[in-house]
Write a protein that holds these residues in place. Structure first.
Motif, short mmCIF file in Angstrom:
data_model
loop_
_atom_site.label_atom_id
_atom_site.label_comp_id
_atom_site.label_asym_id
_atom_site.label_seq_id
_atom_site.Cartn_x
_atom_site.Cartn_y
_atom_site.Cartn_z
N GLU A 68 7.33 8.46 1.77
CA GLU A 68 5.92 8.56 2.10
C GLU A 68 5.08 7.64 1.22
N TYR A 72 2.75 4.79 2.66
CA TYR A 72 1.31 4.79 2.36
C TYR A 72 0.90 3.48 1.70
N SER A 73 1.73 3.00 0.79
CA SER A 73 1.42 1.74 0.10
C SER A 73 1.39 0.58 1.09
N THR A 75 0.83 0.76 4.29
CA THR A 75 -0.33 0.94 5.17
C THR A 75 -1.62 0.51 4.49
N VAL A 76 -1.80 0.91 3.24
CA VAL A 76 -3.01 0.52 2.50
C VAL A 76 -3.04 -0.99 2.30
N ALA A 77 -1.91 -1.59 1.97
CA ALA A 77 -1.86 -3.04 1.80
C ALA A 77 -2.20 -3.75 3.11
N TRP A 79 -4.13 -2.63 5.58
CA TRP A 79 -5.55 -2.51 5.87
C TRP A 79 -6.41 -3.33 4.91
N LEU A 80 -5.99 -3.41 3.64
CA LEU A 80 -6.74 -4.26 2.71
C LEU A 80 -6.63 -5.73 3.10
N ASN A 82 -5.94 -6.90 6.11
CA ASN A 82 -6.65 -7.05 7.37
C ASN A 82 -8.17 -7.11 7.15
N SER A 83 -8.67 -6.24 6.27
CA SER A 83 -10.11 -6.24 5.97
C SER A 83 -10.52 -7.54 5.28
N TRP A 84 -9.72 -8.01 4.34
CA TRP A 84 -10.04 -9.25 3.63
C TRP A 84 -10.08 -10.42 4.61
#
Length: 89
Positions: A68, A72-73, A75-77, A79-80, A82-84
């Motif tokens: 998990e 989670y890591s 997934t967060v990477a 989205w970060l 993608n956002s950047w």
């Protein structure tokens, strides 16, 4: 389920409707020392089996927690990143 508690040979014997005869017969047939030795050995085997099951469950839980954390890591990477990339446009 009806439960009765009987006092026999100075010991409390639990008489469940399902297991009543077997526990009562064991107390009547053998001496209290024999029953205590048999009960102790049986309880020891049950504790060993439960301990093994508990260790397996704890190991599975640790492995699941690791998976998990990796997911989670990632997934967060994602989205970060993608956002950047989206803000950079």
């Amino acid at each position: 389920m009806s439960e009765n508690v009987l006092r026999q040979n100075g010991q409390l014997v639990r008489n469940d409707s399902i297991y009543g005869l077997s526990s009562l017969d064991m107390t009547i047939e053998g001496t209290s020392d024999d029953v205590t030795v048999v009960d102790a050995a049986s309880l020891r085997r049950q504790i060993i089996k439960l301990n093994r099951r508990l260790q397996l469950l704890e190991e599975e839980n640790k492995e699941r927690a690791k998976r998990e954390m990796v997911m989670y890591s990632i997934t967060v990477a994602f989205w970060l990143l993608n956002s950047w990339l989206w803000f950079r446009r």
